[in-house]
Scaffold this motif. Structure first.
Motif, PDB file in Angstrom:
ATOM      1  N   PRO A   1       5.260  14.097  -8.625  1.00 35.22           N
ATOM      2  CA  PRO A   1       6.059  13.359  -7.640  1.00 35.22           C
ATOM      3  C   PRO A   1       5.382  13.341  -6.272  1.00 35.22           C
ATOM      4  O   PRO A   1       4.909  14.369  -5.785  1.00 35.22           O
ATOM      5  N   ASP A   2       5.322  12.187  -5.669  1.00 35.33           N
ATOM      6  CA  ASP A   2       4.703  12.010  -4.357  1.00 35.33           C
ATOM      7  C   ASP A   2       5.802  12.013  -3.297  1.00 35.33           C
ATOM      8  O   ASP A   2       6.731  11.200  -3.360  1.00 35.33           O
ATOM      9  N   PRO A   3       5.738  12.903  -2.315  1.00 36.05           N
ATOM     10  CA  PRO A   3       6.837  13.005  -1.345  1.00 36.05           C
ATOM     11  C   PRO A   3       7.060  11.731  -0.533  1.00 36.05           C
ATOM     12  O   PRO A   3       8.200  11.383  -0.223  1.00 36.05           O
ATOM     13  N   TYR A   4       5.985  11.033  -0.174  1.00 35.97           N
ATOM     14  CA  TYR A   4       6.133   9.792   0.587  1.00 35.97           C
ATOM     15  C   TYR A   4       6.808   8.713  -0.251  1.00 35.97           C
ATOM     16  O   TYR A   4       7.664   7.961   0.234  1.00 35.97           O
ATOM     17  N   CYS A   5       6.427   8.643  -1.523  1.00 33.30           N
ATOM     18  CA  CYS A   5       7.036   7.644  -2.406  1.00 33.30           C
ATOM     19  C   CYS A   5       8.473   7.999  -2.743  1.00 33.30           C
ATOM     20  O   CYS A   5       9.319   7.109  -2.900  1.00 33.30           O
ATOM     21  N   LEU A   6       8.777   9.285  -2.858  1.00 36.35           N
ATOM     22  CA  LEU A   6      10.149   9.700  -3.086  1.00 36.35           C
ATOM     23  C   LEU A   6      11.047   9.261  -1.935  1.00 36.35           C
ATOM     24  O   LEU A   6      12.163   8.770  -2.145  1.00 36.35           O
ATOM     25  N   THR A   7      10.547   9.433  -0.701  1.00 38.60           N
ATOM     26  CA  THR A   7      11.318   9.031   0.473  1.00 38.60           C
ATOM     27  C   THR A   7      11.514   7.522   0.512  1.00 38.60           C
ATOM     28  O   THR A   7      12.618   7.031   0.781  1.00 38.60           O
ATOM     29  N   ALA A   8      10.425   6.774   0.248  1.00 40.25           N
ATOM     30  CA  ALA A   8      10.513   5.318   0.262  1.00 40.25           C
ATOM     31  C   ALA A   8      11.476   4.822  -0.817  1.00 40.25           C
ATOM     32  O   ALA A   8      12.278   3.907  -0.583  1.00 40.25           O
ATOM     33  N   ALA A   9      11.412   5.419  -2.002  1.00 41.06           N
ATOM     34  CA  ALA A   9      12.290   5.004  -3.093  1.00 41.06           C
ATOM     35  C   ALA A   9      13.751   5.275  -2.751  1.00 41.06           C
ATOM     36  O   ALA A   9      14.629   4.435  -2.998  1.00 41.06           O
TER      37      ALA A   9
ATOM     38  N   ALA B   1       0.839  -1.191   0.000  1.00 36.49           N
ATOM     39  CA  ALA B   1       0.000   0.000   0.000  1.00 36.49           C
ATOM     40  C   ALA B   1       0.881   1.250   0.000  1.00 36.49           C
ATOM     41  O   ALA B   1       2.106   1.174   0.186  1.00 36.49           O
ATOM     42  N   HIS B   2       0.269   2.393  -0.193  1.00 31.93           N
ATOM     43  CA  HIS B   2       0.999   3.658  -0.245  1.00 31.93           C
ATOM     44  C   HIS B   2       1.865   3.813   1.009  1.00 31.93           C
ATOM     45  O   HIS B   2       1.446   3.475   2.114  1.00 31.93           O
ATOM     46  N   PRO B   3       3.108   4.311   0.861  1.00 30.46           N
ATOM     47  CA  PRO B   3       4.003   4.420   2.019  1.00 30.46           C
ATOM     48  C   PRO B   3       3.442   5.238   3.182  1.00 30.46           C
ATOM     49  O   PRO B   3       3.857   5.032   4.330  1.00 30.46           O
ATOM     50  N   MET B   4       2.504   6.134   2.920  1.00 28.57           N
ATOM     51  CA  MET B   4       1.943   6.919   4.015  1.00 28.57           C
ATOM     52  C   MET B   4       1.091   6.060   4.939  1.00 28.57           C
ATOM     53  O   MET B   4       1.039   6.286   6.150  1.00 28.57           O
ATOM     54  N   VAL B   5       0.406   5.058   4.385  1.00 33.62           N
ATOM     55  CA  VAL B   5      -0.467   4.212   5.208  1.00 33.62           C
ATOM     56  C   VAL B   5       0.148   2.853   5.501  1.00 33.62           C
ATOM     57  O   VAL B   5      -0.405   2.069   6.258  1.00 33.62           O
ATOM     58  N   ALA B   6       1.308   2.577   4.902  1.00 36.72           N
ATOM     59  CA  ALA B   6       1.983   1.297   5.153  1.00 36.72           C
ATOM     60  C   ALA B   6       3.467   1.536   5.427  1.00 36.72           C
ATOM     61  O   ALA B   6       4.334   0.946   4.778  1.00 36.72           O
ATOM     62  N   PRO B   7       3.805   2.385   6.406  1.00 38.06           N
ATOM     63  CA  PRO B   7       5.219   2.692   6.645  1.00 38.06           C
ATOM     64  C   PRO B   7       6.020   1.491   7.135  1.00 38.06           C
ATOM     65  O   PRO B   7       7.204   1.358   6.807  1.00 38.06           O
ATOM     66  N   VAL B   8       5.386   0.610   7.923  1.00 38.97           N
ATOM     67  CA  VAL B   8       6.103  -0.552   8.436  1.00 38.97           C
ATOM     68  C   VAL B   8       6.486  -1.481   7.294  1.00 38.97           C
ATOM     69  O   VAL B   8       7.610  -2.009   7.237  1.00 38.97           O
ATOM     70  N   GLU B   9       5.544  -1.694   6.366  1.00 41.96           N
ATOM     71  CA  GLU B   9       5.806  -2.569   5.237  1.00 41.96           C
ATOM     72  C   GLU B   9       7.013  -2.088   4.439  1.00 41.96           C
ATOM     73  O   GLU B   9       7.923  -2.864   4.108  1.00 41.96           O
ATOM     74  N   TRP B  10       7.038  -0.802   4.122  1.00 45.03           N
ATOM     75  CA  TRP B  10       8.125  -0.267   3.303  1.00 45.03           C
ATOM     76  C   TRP B  10       9.445  -0.256   4.065  1.00 45.03           C
ATOM     77  O   TRP B  10      10.503  -0.494   3.471  1.00 45.03           O
ATOM     78  N   ALA B  11       9.390  -0.001   5.365  1.00 44.87           N
ATOM     79  CA  ALA B  11      10.627  -0.019   6.157  1.00 44.87           C
ATOM     80  C   ALA B  11      11.224  -1.416   6.205  1.00 44.87           C
ATOM     81  O   ALA B  11      12.456  -1.581   6.179  1.00 44.87           O
ATOM     82  N   GLU B  12      10.377  -2.440   6.270  1.00 44.26           N
ATOM     83  CA  GLU B  12      10.864  -3.817   6.364  1.00 44.26           C
ATOM     84  C   GLU B  12      11.619  -4.254   5.112  1.00 44.26           C
ATOM     85  O   GLU B  12      12.480  -5.124   5.179  1.00 44.26           O
ATOM     86  N   LEU B  13      11.312  -3.649   3.980  1.00 43.15           N
ATOM     87  CA  LEU B  13      12.008  -4.026   2.747  1.00 43.15           C
ATOM     88  C   LEU B  13      13.488  -3.670   2.800  1.00 43.15           C
ATOM     89  O   LEU B  13      14.305  -4.286   2.111  1.00 43.15           O
ATOM     90  N   ALA B  14      13.827  -2.676   3.601  1.00 41.52           N
ATOM     91  CA  ALA B  14      15.213  -2.242   3.722  1.00 41.52           C
ATOM     92  C   ALA B  14      15.934  -2.916   4.884  1.00 41.52           C
ATOM     93  O   ALA B  14      17.064  -2.551   5.204  1.00 41.52           O
ATOM     94  N   ARG B  15      15.301  -3.909   5.507  1.00 41.44           N
ATOM     95  CA  ARG B  15      15.959  -4.613   6.615  1.00 41.44           C
ATOM     96  C   ARG B  15      17.269  -5.236   6.127  1.00 41.44           C
ATOM     97  O   ARG B  15      17.288  -5.938   5.111  1.00 41.44           O
ATOM     98  N   PRO B  16      18.365  -5.031   6.843  1.00 42.72           N
ATOM     99  CA  PRO B  16      19.645  -5.622   6.419  1.00 42.72           C
ATOM    100  C   PRO B  16      19.541  -7.143   6.310  1.00 42.72           C
ATOM    101  O   PRO B  16      19.044  -7.814   7.206  1.00 42.72           O
ATOM    102  N   GLY B  17      20.002  -7.651   5.192  1.00 42.74           N
ATOM    103  CA  GLY B  17      20.001  -9.091   4.986  1.00 42.74           C
ATOM    104  C   GLY B  17      18.713  -9.672   4.466  1.00 42.74           C
ATOM    105  O   GLY B  17      18.659 -10.870   4.162  1.00 42.74           O
TER     106      GLY B  17
END
Length: 269
Positions: free
Chosen positions: A62-70, A26-42
């Motif tokens: 450009p969407d600011p939340y998506c820019l940050t997630a990307a 889902a959009h990074p604004m409503v799914a911040p945990v999901e997007w953060a987990e993708l960058a988990r080391p390893g």
């Protein structure tokens, strides 16, 4: 076709091993945990798909939340793919390329997930032309070669594999997947060329689902216990006509930690 070329394994941090392909949280604004987990080391993430509005695509600006997630995923070395809806081959070419250019320029994607792609032989030439145009656009925008994933719901004509780096050979429910069979022609290709997306998998069947993926020759998987569910609204963002649909892949699986620990291992295991 004259432009066939060797195709590398998925570009993720665990290329060549069974890993995860995320078809679009889902959009990074409503799914911040999901997007953060993708960058988990390893974490063995081969790629993740960015859909800016809930209907897919790059959005009108450009969407600011998506820019940050990307930016976070690029820093973590996780390949990001832009979501392009091919509409079973009916998408106007100019519209498709405009959206692709926005993904490349705004979000720095490394490729595209071409969703709702056709599978029949008759549509192969038009699909080849569209994929070739996407690669040309990337070159014109100064981007490196693309990683293109073709999103079909079942095994297409084998000629489609010549066009892209990976095919989504299965996308559906656990009830369908546990009795599914791989197309015979896939045995001539390495697992790195195929992806399976399965929803509604109970926790107790996670290991079985991963075994099926290995048996059927998939190198990239996404398995979730979520089932069809209403899309979450995004304040201030128009959801469009497809918002009433459902998407079981937009949330983090309840057993995400187990997926991380059980993938990233050699496909031959």
């Amino acid at each position: 076709m004259s432009d066939l070329r060797p195709v590398p394994a998925p570009p993720g941090r665990c290329a060549g091993r069974l890993g995860v392909g995320v078809p679009g949280y889902a959009h990074p604004m409503v799914a911040p945990v999901e997007w953060a987990e993708l960058a988990r080391p390893g974490a063995p993430v081969h790629w993740a798909v960015l859909k800016v509005p809930v209907t897919g695509g790059a959005g009108a600006r450009p969407d600011p939340y998506c820019l940050t997630a990307a930016a976070r995923l690029r820093s973590a070395g996780v390949p990001l793919l832009g979501h392009l809806d091919f509409r079973r081959g009916s998408r106007p070419g100019a519209e498709l390329l405009t959206e692709a250019g926005r993904f490349l320029d705004w979000y720095g994607v490394g490729g595209f997930y071409v969703d709702r792609a056709p599978a029949a032989l008759a549509a192969l030439p038009a699909t080849a032309a569209a994929v070739g145009a996407l690669r040309s656009v990337a070159a014109e925008h100064g981007h490196p070669p693309l990683h293109v994933v073709l999103g079909t719901d079942a095994y297409p004509h084998p000629g489609y594999l010549d066009l892209v780096e990976q095919l989504v050979a299965f996308r559906g429910s656990w009830a369908e997947y546990r009795w599914s069979e791989a197309a015979a022609w896939t045995a001539d290709h390495p697992p790195s060329r195929f992806c399976h997306l399965v929803h509604g998998v109970p926790r107790g069947h996670l290991e079985e689902a991963l075994r099926i993926a290995r048996w059927q020759g998939a190198g990239t998987v996404y398995v979730t216990d979520a089932t069809d569910r209403p899309r979450r609204p995004i304040p201030g963002v128009s959801s469009g006509s497809r918002s009433s649909g459902t998407d079981p892949f937009e949330t983090l699986p309840g057993y995400w930690d187990e997926i991380i620990s059980r993938t990233g291992t050699a496909i031959s295991e």
